[in-house]
Design an enzyme around this catalytic site. Sequence first.
Site, PDB file in Angstrom:
ATOM      1  CG  LEU B  86      -2.169  -0.894   1.092  1.00 11.39           C
ATOM      2  CD1 LEU B  86      -3.051  -0.738   2.309  1.00 11.39           C
ATOM      3  CD2 LEU B  86      -2.973  -0.578  -0.163  1.00 11.39           C
ATOM      4  CB  CYS B  87       3.940   2.413  -0.036  1.00  6.70           C
ATOM      5  SG  CYS B  87       4.853   0.884  -0.122  1.00  6.70           S
TER       6      CYS B  87
END
Lengths: 139, 288
Positions: B86-87
């Site tokens: 999630l980056c």
Amino acid sequence: MAQIHLEVVTPAGQVVSDDVDIVTAPGTSGEFGVLAHHANFLSTIKTGVLSFKKDRQIKYMMVSKGFAEVSDNTITFLVESAEYGYDIDVDRAIRARERAERRLTQALAHDEAMNRTLAEAALQRAVARLAAAQCSGKA
Amino acid sequence: MSGLKEVKNKIEGVSKTSQITKAMNMVASAKLRGAQMRMESFRPYAEKFAKAMTKLSAGPSSDQPLMAVREVKTVDLIVVTSDRGLCGSFNTNIVNKAKKLIEQHEQAGRTVTLITVGNKATQAFKRSGKIRQSYKDIMGSFQMFNAREIAEDTATLFLEQKIDRTELVYAKFKSLSTQIPVQETLLPVSPVVEEAGENGVTAEYIYEPSPAEIMENLLPLHLNVQVLHAMIEVSAGEQAARMTAMDNATTACGDIIKDLKQLYNKARQAAITGDLMDIVGGAEALKG
């Protein structure tokens, strides 16, 4: 008295930056003392107790592997870790020493070179911590 | 036309997602502050270390086993990524860079082994069968000794001549919005050449023990510093990338909600119009 600027730098940040009278450090080829206006000098440092005197007060700290450089009336220590003696948790250091001793005997019994060096280094750090704490009047 | 209730449910769902992404953004920005502080406090150490290395490698002490240049047959790649996703494309970029390097080396007929640092790198290369060693769940709270372990591992193999070269792949933290995947050669250590610009006067030093011995002690530390540096850069870059990614996600959620609201209002209006038509039609029928 003429003073020398002392800097102790670790990967976690600068620990000391101060003008002091004398610095005594654990060099790999023996302990050495540095006064103001020392000649340019470079030495490796082993795990041990570093002490410096300022305002007639001696402070002790534990340092681990690294090196020291003297130039322009400044002594810079680049070490992997440094802690003031009075900040050291004595109980924890004692536990660490026991753990390291156990590991060392184990490594010696099984003849594991890698574990042996690791355990030795851990033991040295624990012993240096205790020594620094003791010098600072703890324990 | 989708039902009113369905649209309403969707709006609720999206707005909850946006709450989560917003919270993640704030957490990442708080963590980034910590990581940046760590980077700041590490910098003086790294700079002074590099300076000392330059001084020493200028001398005759460059004849070190860790500096030995051999014909390269086997390469160790240390790939540093974050533990969590999630980056955005942060980890993908690093992994792609590593894949490209592997391809290059294999085309040149070299054997590649991997050391993966961080869960994402481990996951990406799990099936390749090249992983020699992996370090998981350490990007959150790593210390000098973690870096030392990694550096010592590859240095030992290098000295045993089992590998001829070690490369480090990670992402450099350039700014909040840019993290650039880079590759650095860790082993053999190349002597640092002093820039000619600096006045050529190098002060005479007293060495204790001899420069060669100091170098022998310093080189392993130098490796530790480089590995730690890579890990610090990645941990800061991860948070920055997550911040941007979550910010984008929050904005996207806002857009979706806006569209859905419009759809909802249209559907509601259509339903009202339909009801009115029914009523009017019924009234007309009764009149007749």
